[in-house]
Design an enzyme around this catalytic site. Structure first.
Site, PDB file in Angstrom:
ATOM      1  N   VAL A  22      41.379  99.491  83.006  1.00 51.14           N
ATOM      2  CA  VAL A  22      41.791  99.586  81.601  1.00 51.14           C
ATOM      3  C   VAL A  22      40.643  99.198  80.675  1.00 51.14           C
ATOM      4  CG1 VAL A  22      43.444  98.807  79.858  1.00 51.14           C
ATOM      5  CG2 VAL A  22      44.188  99.086  82.230  1.00 51.14           C
ATOM      6  N   CYS A  23      40.347  97.921  80.622  1.00 57.24           N
ATOM      7  CA  CYS A  23      39.412  97.414  79.609  1.00 57.24           C
ATOM      8  C   CYS A  23      37.953  97.696  79.925  1.00 57.24           C
ATOM      9  CB  CYS A  23      39.643  95.924  79.397  1.00 57.24           C
ATOM     10  SG  CYS A  23      41.277  95.595  78.682  1.00 57.24           S
TER      11      CYS A  23
END
Length: 203
Positions: free
Chosen positions: A125-126
């Site tokens: 995700v990040c």
């Protein structure tokens, strides 16, 4: 002893140098660290701390960001990083994708470095989201694969595969520090280089 008397341009080099790259550390916060399932949490923290020390040793620009601290939903960046980089202000955001935060985006571009060395939690995700955006805008992205982790091994691997398919160039913190040092004749950083490298990898 045949090192070239005149080294290659530190700015134009196709390899990573202290003068052509920036280091981005994204969302290393207690909740994210505790939820990692793709590698040992102790190893992860040791590795990201080594990356922070590398940035400081080679005096590289660092962009450090957290998510949801000011809203009260999350805790600040782990102390192992902030103790190494006390002079770096942490940019707090609400966006899951750091690239969509104006302050973060501006800070990255203010470094004027086209090579972005990235570590983030979680991998899928990040790390993936801002890395894909950076690639789309023409940056070179170098995920530090042993300084990131995912919610599962499959998620971590899928995230890295997606980045490679998009053109990212994976590295490790050991590969990175050796690429930055490049020559034992660069005596200013040799003691720090040896201290960081051999503290974890051994003699």
């Amino acid at each position: 002893m045949t090192s070239y008397a005149k080294p290659r341009s530190a700015v134009d080099d196709h390899l990573i140098t202290p003068h052509n790259a920036a280091i981005l550390i994204i969302d290393f916060q207690p909740v994210q660290v505790s939820s990692i399932a793709s590698r040992s949490k102790r190893e992860l923290v040791a590795n990201i701390t080594a990356l922070a020390r590398i940035a400081k040793l080679y005096e590289m620009p660092v962009v450090l960001t957290s998510v949801n601290v000011k809203t009260g939903r999350n805790q600040p960046t782990i102390h192992q990083i902030t103790e190494v980089l006390p002079e770096v202000d942490v940019i707090d955001r609400t966006s899951i994708n750091a690239w969509e935060d104006e302050d973060f985006n501006r800070a990255v571009k203010a470094t004027q470095r086209k090579k972005l060395i990235m570590a983030a939690l979680w991998t899928e995700v990040c790390l993936v989201h801002p890395a894909l955006d950076a690639l789309h805008e023409g940056f070179e992205v170098y995920p530090v694969v042993d300084c990131v982790g995912g919610t599962s091994l499959e998620a971590h691997q899928a995230g890295l595969e997606r980045l490679v398919q998009a053109g990212a160039r994976p590295t490790s913190w050991v590969q990175l520090i050796c690429e930055l040092q490049r020559d034992w004749n660069r005596e200013k950083t040799v003691p720090g280089f040896a201290d960081i490298l051999f503290a974890i990898e051994g003699h």
